[in-house]
Design a protein around this motif. Structure first.
Motif, PDB file in Angstrom:
ATOM      1  N   THR A  29      80.562 143.818 -14.626  1.00 49.16           N
ATOM      2  CA  THR A  29      80.574 144.576 -15.739  1.00 49.16           C
ATOM      3  C   THR A  29      79.419 144.666 -16.367  1.00 49.16           C
ATOM      4  O   THR A  29      78.761 143.713 -16.591  1.00 49.16           O
ATOM      5  N   ASP A  42      78.872 150.417 -18.301  1.00 52.16           N
ATOM      6  CA  ASP A  42      80.181 150.927 -18.012  1.00 52.16           C
ATOM      7  C   ASP A  42      81.008 151.250 -19.153  1.00 52.16           C
ATOM      8  O   ASP A  42      82.127 151.988 -19.031  1.00 52.16           O
ATOM      9  N   TYR A  58      76.491 152.210  -9.321  1.00 54.92           N
ATOM     10  CA  TYR A  58      77.608 151.383  -8.746  1.00 54.92           C
ATOM     11  C   TYR A  58      77.630 151.026  -7.338  1.00 54.92           C
ATOM     12  O   TYR A  58      78.426 150.494  -6.822  1.00 54.92           O
ATOM     13  N   ARG A 114      78.469 147.427  -6.619  1.00 53.41           N
ATOM     14  CA  ARG A 114      79.120 146.677  -7.406  1.00 53.41           C
ATOM     15  C   ARG A 114      80.672 147.024  -7.299  1.00 53.41           C
ATOM     16  O   ARG A 114      81.343 146.470  -7.997  1.00 53.41           O
ATOM     17  N   VAL A 115      80.973 147.996  -6.428  1.00 50.70           N
ATOM     18  CA  VAL A 115      82.300 148.470  -6.340  1.00 50.70           C
ATOM     19  C   VAL A 115      83.010 148.019  -4.878  1.00 50.70           C
ATOM     20  O   VAL A 115      82.122 148.095  -3.892  1.00 50.70           O
ATOM     21  N   THR A 142      84.747 140.779 -13.846  1.00 48.17           N
ATOM     22  CA  THR A 142      85.376 141.537 -12.889  1.00 48.17           C
ATOM     23  C   THR A 142      86.268 142.503 -13.557  1.00 48.17           C
ATOM     24  O   THR A 142      87.213 142.092 -14.263  1.00 48.17           O
ATOM     25  N   VAL A 181      85.114 146.288 -10.053  1.00 42.88           N
ATOM     26  CA  VAL A 181      83.689 146.405 -10.349  1.00 42.88           C
ATOM     27  C   VAL A 181      83.268 145.111 -10.737  1.00 42.88           C
ATOM     28  O   VAL A 181      83.934 144.650 -11.782  1.00 42.88           O
TER      29      VAL A 181
END
Length: 152
Positions: free
Chosen positions: A120, A124, A103, A106-107, A53, A117
């Motif tokens: 990862t 990224d 994203y 994932r955010v 994370t 996020v």
């Protein structure tokens, strides 16, 4: 003698002169150049392991300011392009821009409007995440964080 300015805007930029008469020495004067900046930006580097994370504080050096009182947005950029990820208005839930292929799911916003996020990915690496806080129509504070992703 002091000049106090409130609700400062960029239009107040310029040279200020204070003149006063003294006896018996005559007139005295002092000048100062005032430059009002519209943006303040801080840059950081964050290292994270692959598949972990990533958590990025919105304004790392701002501990006393209550960010929930101001509109803010998180963006991600690469090669000069910026994509909006999340916007947050005071007293409203965050609005996620899930159109992002990288994203979309994932955010999310964590405590104190930190961007999280998870997980990862290697894509990224090298990306710049920036938080923009609008304190005043003419005053924006930005915090940009470049991410380095490492594998085990």
């Amino acid at each position: 003698w002091a000049l106090h300015l409130e609700n400062v805007t960029m239009s107040l930029s310029g040279q200020y002169k204070c003149t006063f008469a003294t006896y018996p020495h005559g007139t005295k004067a002092g000048k100062i150049q005032l430059t009002v900046k519209a943006e303040e930006e801080r840059n950081y580097l964050k290292k994270v392991w692959l598949k972990q994370t990533l958590e990025i504080p919105c304004l790392e050096d701002t501990t006393s300011e209550n960010l929930s009182a101001y509109p803010l947005k998180w963006l991600v950029g690469e090669n000069g392009r910026k994509e909006e990820l999340v916007t947050k208005e005071p007293s409203c839930p965050a609005v996620y821009r899930n159109s992002s292929m990288l994203y979309g799911q994932r955010v999310f916003l964590g405590l104190n409007n930190a961007l999280k996020v998870f997980p990862t990915k290697i894509t990224d690496d090298g990306r710049v995440f920036s938080c923009h806080v609008l304190y005043h129509p003419e005053r924006v504070q930005k915090s940009s964080t470049t991410v380095r992703v490492f594998g085990k």
